[in-house]
Scaffold this active site. Sequence first.
Site, PDB file in Angstrom:
ATOM      1  N   CYS A 166      42.447  33.876  30.020  1.00 34.29           N
ATOM      2  CA  CYS A 166      42.912  33.025  31.124  1.00 34.29           C
ATOM      3  C   CYS A 166      43.438  31.674  30.656  1.00 34.29           C
ATOM      4  O   CYS A 166      44.533  31.264  31.038  1.00 34.29           O
ATOM      5  CB  CYS A 166      41.825  32.873  32.187  1.00 34.29           C
ATOM      6  SG  CYS A 166      40.332  32.040  31.638  1.00 34.29           S
ATOM      7  N   HIS A 191      36.850  30.310  34.501  1.00 30.81           N
ATOM      8  CA  HIS A 191      38.114  31.028  34.696  1.00 30.81           C
ATOM      9  C   HIS A 191      39.161  30.077  35.260  1.00 30.81           C
ATOM     10  O   HIS A 191      38.829  29.161  36.010  1.00 30.81           O
ATOM     11  CB  HIS A 191      37.904  32.206  35.650  1.00 30.81           C
ATOM     12  CG  HIS A 191      39.056  33.160  35.683  1.00 30.81           C
ATOM     13  ND1 HIS A 191      39.482  33.851  34.570  1.00 30.81           N
ATOM     14  CD2 HIS A 191      39.895  33.519  36.688  1.00 30.81           C
ATOM     15  CE1 HIS A 191      40.529  34.612  34.899  1.00 30.81           C
ATOM     16  NE2 HIS A 191      40.802  34.417  36.178  1.00 30.81           N
ATOM     17  N   HIS A 216      46.928  35.023  36.756  1.00 28.64           N
ATOM     18  CA  HIS A 216      45.832  34.816  35.813  1.00 28.64           C
ATOM     19  C   HIS A 216      45.647  36.039  34.930  1.00 28.64           C
ATOM     20  O   HIS A 216      46.134  37.119  35.239  1.00 28.64           O
ATOM     21  CB  HIS A 216      44.529  34.482  36.563  1.00 28.64           C
ATOM     22  CG  HIS A 216      44.010  35.604  37.402  1.00 28.64           C
ATOM     23  ND1 HIS A 216      42.700  36.003  37.379  1.00 28.64           N
ATOM     24  CD2 HIS A 216      44.619  36.420  38.299  1.00 28.64           C
ATOM     25  CE1 HIS A 216      42.529  37.013  38.227  1.00 28.64           C
ATOM     26  NE2 HIS A 216      43.675  37.282  38.801  1.00 28.64           N
TER      27      HIS A 216
END
Length: 139
Positions: free
Chosen positions: A45, A98, A110
């Site tokens: 990510c 994240h 993402h």
Amino acid sequence: ATPHPQPCATRGEGSTQGRDVVKQALRYKGTRYQYGGTTQQGLDCSGLVSRVWSDLKMKKIPRVSSALYNSGQPVHASDLRPGDLVFFKNTYKRGISHVGVYAGNNKFVHAAGKRKGVTIAKLSDPYYQLHYAGARRLY
């Protein structure tokens, strides 16, 4: 006069730079997920975010999501613009874990994990609502 006047360039669907960030992130759609990855062979990510910044020759930014979360300026969910970074907590580990690139219309790009790779998700998805930690503008 409004208490917080904004420059014209930042109204509406966001700045050109923000849209460029989204366009560049979308170029990696379908790239496989690789923990620690920062190349087209595989991305995680924050690797996706640093890759996009590097591709666009923008200022150097931190490599990990927790450090990215402490960068830039905080953005309220109602003020999200394309190119802003959205952060999530307590996903696979405690704390900020994240990050994705907000793409507009309640969507973000993402690196979702081994099964999906780089993909698009909805911020309104119950999982992301539960783990949402905030957003930052780094451009």
